[in-house]
Every structure is written in C-alpha cells, then in structure tokens.
Scaffold this active site. Structure first.
Site, PDB file in Angstrom:
ATOM      1  N   HIS A   1      26.261  15.477   1.768  1.00  0.00           N
ATOM      2  CA  HIS A   1      27.412  15.570   0.868  1.00  0.00           C
ATOM      3  C   HIS A   1      28.664  15.008   1.549  1.00  0.00           C
ATOM      4  O   HIS A   1      29.442  14.265   0.929  1.00  0.00           O
ATOM      5  CB  HIS A   1      27.633  17.040   0.481  1.00  0.00           C
ATOM      6  N   GLU A   2      28.853  15.340   2.831  1.00  0.00           N
ATOM      7  CA  GLU A   2      30.020  14.828   3.554  1.00  0.00           C
ATOM      8  C   GLU A   2      29.903  13.317   3.758  1.00  0.00           C
ATOM      9  O   GLU A   2      30.908  12.601   3.704  1.00  0.00           O
ATOM     10  CB  GLU A   2      30.168  15.537   4.900  1.00  0.00           C
TER      11      GLU A   2
ATOM     12  N   HIS B   1      31.215  11.671   0.713  1.00  0.00           N
ATOM     13  CA  HIS B   1      32.677  11.512   0.689  1.00  0.00           C
ATOM     14  C   HIS B   1      33.094  10.284   1.490  1.00  0.00           C
ATOM     15  O   HIS B   1      33.990   9.545   1.091  1.00  0.00           O
ATOM     16  CB  HIS B   1      33.343  12.760   1.273  1.00  0.00           C
TER      17      HIS B   1
END
Length: 612
Positions: free
Chosen positions: A165-166, A169
């Site tokens: 998920h990071e 980003h």
C-alpha cells in the site's frame, strides 16, 4: 492500473491545493488587514487605513516566507527534513530481530515486484498499534515508517499488503501531495507562532513562555487573525481530506496489483478495524497524517475511509466474518535451484555473508547471500561495479585499472563477485541493482559522486554501452541523483506528441527490430502493433526508423528526453513499448533490458521478471 494517470491526478491535486492556498492566503491577509484597520479606528488612530494595509502586507509576507522556506527545505533535504522531526529507529540490514528482518525482506520483495527502489525504513519502536506511512518529496528520497505493533502482530502476507500500500503511494505520486500540504500548513502556523511571541514576549527562567505577562492590547488587536488564518487552515485541511480518501483507494488498488494477493491486504485491514486504537500516539506533522495506513475516522472531518469501506472498494468479495485461517495463505519455502555462490570478501564494516544451509530461495529465487550483500554499503557498491564489468577479457584489464585508482584492493573483490553472479539471469542482476539503492544512500554525497564517476568510466572503457549497462545505469543513477541532488531538477518540458515523436519512434523501432541476413531491420508488422496502440492513446502517428546504426547513446538520449515528457505521453510510450515486446514471439533479453531502462528512468512501476 494506470500509474501515469494516477500521477497526473496527483499533480492536479497539488495544483488544486496551490490554488486554494493562494485564495485562502489572500483572504487571510485582507481579513487581518481589515481587523487591524477597524481596531485602530476604534482607538481613534488617524492612520488606521495605513495600519490596515501594512498589517495585511505583514501577514502576506509572513505566510509566504514561511511556506517558501519550508518548500526550499524540502527541496534541499527531501524526506530527511521530516525524518529529523519525527525520529524513529533507522533500520539497516545488520539486524538480529526476526520481526525487523521480516519487514526488511518484505520491503525488498516489494521493490522487486514493483520495480520501485526500496525506501529508507524507520521503525516507531514505542507505537503498539498497527500502522505505517510514507513521506518524502519524490520516490528517490522516500522514507517508510512502520510501527512496532505492525511488525509484531502481522503475518508476512499481511505485512506485505501494508508495505505494498505504501509503495502504491510512492508509485502514484502522492509524496508530492504530502510535501505540498506540509509546506502550506507550515505557512499558516507561522502566524499563530509569531503572535504568541508578540503577545507573550516574556520567558521564564526555564525558557518557557510566561502567559501571565501577556500584553492585553496586542491580544485584543491581533485576536482576529486566529479566526481569519484559522479559516484558511481549515480550508486546506478540508480539501486535503477529500484528496486523502481517493489516494488511499488508489494505493490499495496498487497494492493488490503489486502483490497479486488481495487477501493479505484484506486481513491487515480487518485486524486494524478490530484493534482498540489505530492512530499513532506520537505527534506528527499534519501532512504525515494524510496517508497514515490505519487512521481513525471517527471525527467531524472524515479524512480517511474506514477499513470496511476500503475493503468493499478494492475487494468486494470480502465479508466481515471471514475466518482468520482463510484470510492469509501460509508461505512455504522451497529449496533453491541455483548453485551457492561464494561469500563476498569482507572489508570495512560489511557483515558476515555466510550462506545458510540448506540454501533457501527468497526474493523470487535470488540467493540469500546476494540479498545480504545489497544491504551493506561496501558490498552493494561492489555488486554494482561487478554488474558493469565487461565479459570481454580484452576490456577487463582497463576496467580493473580504473577501479584500482579508487582502491587497490577492490579489483579482486569485484572480479570475484562478477564471476559468482555471471550465471544469474539479467533480470535477477537488475533486481540486485535495484535492491542496492538503499545501501548506497548511506555513503554520502561526495563518495557517491566518486562512485558514479567510476561507474561511468567502467561503462565507457570498452568504447560502447550495451543495453544491460544502460539499464543498470538508469536504475541507480535516476534514484541516487535525485536523492543526493547531484543533477538539475527535472520538470515536465514536453506536452505534445510532435515534441517526442522521434524518440518514441526510435524505441518502438528497436523493439520491433529483428536480425535478417546479419543486418538489424524493423519488422513492419511488429512496428505497426506498437504504432497502432500509440495512436489509440494519444492520436499521434510514429515513423519507422532505421536502427542498424543506432548506438546505445542514442537510446540513452531518447530515454532522457522522454523522462521530461508529460505523464500522458510517458504512459502512451511505455504501453506501446510493452505491446510491441509482447507481440514479438522471438523477443530476447536485450529488448527486455530496454524496457527496464525506460521504466527506471521514468519512475514506472514494472515487476522485474525474475527466472525462478
């Protein structure tokens, strides 16, 4: 998942924030000037209009100066500027804690799966909740923060979902939004800080401000600015909250694409939804809280989607009563098929590199000894140099002479490593180059400049640059040049198809080429495949170019120019290159290396297709 479209939407979001900032700042200055002017008039001051104008100008200058100062600080130091404020424990490869090693392994695996260089990792040791966030200005200086609760309570698959998920980003360009928000908020907070100094100028012997000595007149005169500047600050927070919800959804979708395992992310979100407190207790700068993985949502301004809402968006099949044992599949390790390479020679502070017995295949089949090597500054640099070493003995001597000028003991180490990794497939070697980047961020700017210069001399020593060398060069220089701020800043320069038509035509022609009668010629059918796809995406027609005399420098120059193109053009070129490669049943490593070189230069997430 169109990452270039997501990056463009991120740029649009930052433009919207800037527009709002300009409006709010102007309103703050005018409002404050009006308050000061009206207050002066009530006290009978004959120059109340001048006071109002001067007050408005002072507020405007203060906000702009604070914002610009923070923005320049970000530009100069990037993620390090924020890391120095947040603190935390910086993690390196020489760890004995198994949970920390699990985290580092996961970060490295995601670097390979996404093609994005691994960020610097910090651990928030005192945070027991399950959470993480990423900060920085651009992918080259990204910093990943993970809480102790996350590495202790999450399984490997669940941790992989959070880390992916990071990475989402980073891939989607959200770091720029964080940097912009922190700069804008810093500008607005400068006003209250300045007023506190004016209103309460006295300090106690302990250095704390004495509120009993406050000046009443300035307190009355300047109290209105809190309302006016506060309104501007609230406006920034509101639009930031709207942006956050959309960017979190895109990061979740990217995580599933990177991992190909939605249940890992689903299980992580479920655990977060059941923990008593998900927010990080430590005070963080406002911009950091925008993209905190497990932020609480029970507030007036709903800045984040709830875990249930996120799951329903990215994984509709999820149900609330999903059994934990069905959530995450256990991973089993299989014996590696590769021959055990010798450990790297030990120098400096390099950790011992002993091959475990039996050898375990990790990181998509890469031998663990090489994974260990990429975590250390000495061995990581040795690996990069070994990757650039020529296989032709007549050029090796000249390369070794260049290396010995830096360190007389280094040529033997580089030669030994080059021999040991010679049998690895090219994609595995490129993965090693990718994994070496975090360690090379530790060597310092001056040492990096010397190392980069040495790498360039190795590449040029044989009078030619092959595509593999170009790919390695683009992977590490693109990230590290940005991190060490050694090159000129790269902003978008080309928005029209005709501006990059020649460069796009050259890449598609190369990928569509085949050797016929000893001459490299463009296959018309393959070129038409790439050209048709390019026309569908941006309505521009490419022209087949002769490639038999094309040099690697020509290719490098073309990639450098495409790097400055708009996200839409980058997306069209990269997608067309992929279509051309996929349509060629006789594609080979050289063509894949061209794709990797292009992806490394334009920050395009692409999994390194490692042979198992």
């Amino acid at each position: 998942m169109d990452f270039f479209a997501n990056q463009e939407s991120s740029r649009k979001a930052t433009r919207n924030l800037t527009t709002l900032y300009v409006i709010a700042t102007a309103a703050t200055a005018v409002g404050f000037g009006a308050v000061c002017g009206k207050t002066s008039q009530w006290f009978g001051c004959p120059i109340h209009q001048e006071i109002g104008l001067l007050s408005a100008a002072a507020v405007l200058i203060t906000i702009l100066s604070a914002t610009i100062h923070k923005a320049l600080q970000w530009k100069k130091r990037g993620g390090e500027a924020l890391a120095s404020e947040i603190g935390g424990k910086r993690l390196v490869g020489t760890q004995t804690d198994t949970n920390i090693l699990k985290l580092l392994n996961t970060v490295e695996e995601m670097a390979i799966s996404s093609g994005i260089p691994a960020p610097v990792v910090y651990l928030l040791e005192n945070e027991s909740c399950i959470n993480s966030f990423v900060v920085g200005q651009e992918p080259s200086d990204a910093i990943l923060y993970v809480t102790r609760g996350a590495i202790d309570d999450l399984s490997r698959d669940e941790l992989q979902g959070m880390v992916a998920h990071e990475y989402g980003h980073i891939a989607n360009g959200d770091l720029a939004i964080t940097a912009r928000v922190i700069s804008l908020v810093h500008g607005y907070l400068a006003i209250p800080h300045l007023l506190i100094k004016i209103i309460c100028p006295k300090t106690s012997s302990s250095g704390t401000r004495d509120t009993h000595g406050c000046n009443c007149l300035p307190l009355i005169l300047f109290s209105g600015v809190f309302l006016v500047s506060g309104a501007g600050l609230i406006a920034v927070i509101l639009i930031s909250s709207l942006i956050t919800r959309q960017r979190d959804y895109l990061a979740d979708a990217s995580a599933i694409q990177f991992t190909r395992h939605p249940l890992g992310l689903a299980s992580t979100l479920k655990k977060i939804s059941t923990q008593e407190k998900s927010d990080i207790e430590q005070d963080l700068p406002f911009g950091c809280t925008m993209f905190v993985f497990g932020a609480e949502t029970d507030c007036v301004v709903k800045s984040h989607l709830s875990p249930e809402e996120r799951l329903q968006k990215v994984y509709p099949e999820w149900v609330s009563d999903l059994a934990p044992e069905r959530t995450v599949a256990s991973q089993s390790s299989a014996p590696a098929a590769q021959t055990t390479p010798p450990p790297l020679p030990q120098t400096g502070h390099a950790p011992p590199l002993e091959m475990p017995a039996p050898t375990i295949a990790t990181h998509h089949g890469l031998p663990p000894v090489w994974i260990e090597a990429t975590r250390d500054t000495v061995n990581a640099g040795t690996l990069i140099l070994a990757l650039l070493l020529s296989t032709d003995e007549k050029w090796t001597e000249a390369q070794m002479a260049e290396i010995s000028r830096i360190d007389p003991s280094m040529p033997d180490r580089v030669s030994e490593v080059a021999t040991a990794i010679a049998s690895l497939p090219s994609a595995s070697k490129l993965a090693l180059a990718n994994l070496s980047i975090p360690a090379l961020r530790e060597i310092g700017k001056d040492d990096y400049i010397r190392f980069r210069s040495l790498a360039e001399r190795l590449i040029a020593s044989d009078g030619r640059v092959d595509l593999f060398e170009l790919a390695v060069s683009k992977i590490f220089t693109h990230s590290l040049d940005g991190y060490y701020k050694t090159g000129a800043s790269k902003s978008i320069k080309y928005h029209r198809v005709d501006q990059i038509k020649q460069e796009a035509s050259l890449l598609i022609s190369l990928l569509a080429s085949r050797t016929a009668g000893g001459t490299l010629e463009v296959d018309t059918s393959l070129f038409s495949t790439g050209d048709s796809h390019f026309q569908q995406l941006c309505h521009g027609e490419l022209v087949s170019m002769p490639v038999h005399e094309t040099t690697t420098q020509d290719i490098s120059d073309a990639i450098d120019k495409i790097e400055l193109a708009s996200p839409k053009l980058k997306s069209a070129i990269f997608a067309s290159c992929q279509k051309t490669l996929q349509a060629d049943p006789q594609s080979h490593n050289n063509k894949a290396e061209l794709i990797y070189a292009l992806a490394g230069a334009i920050d395009c997430p692409i999994a390194l297709g490692l042979a198992g």
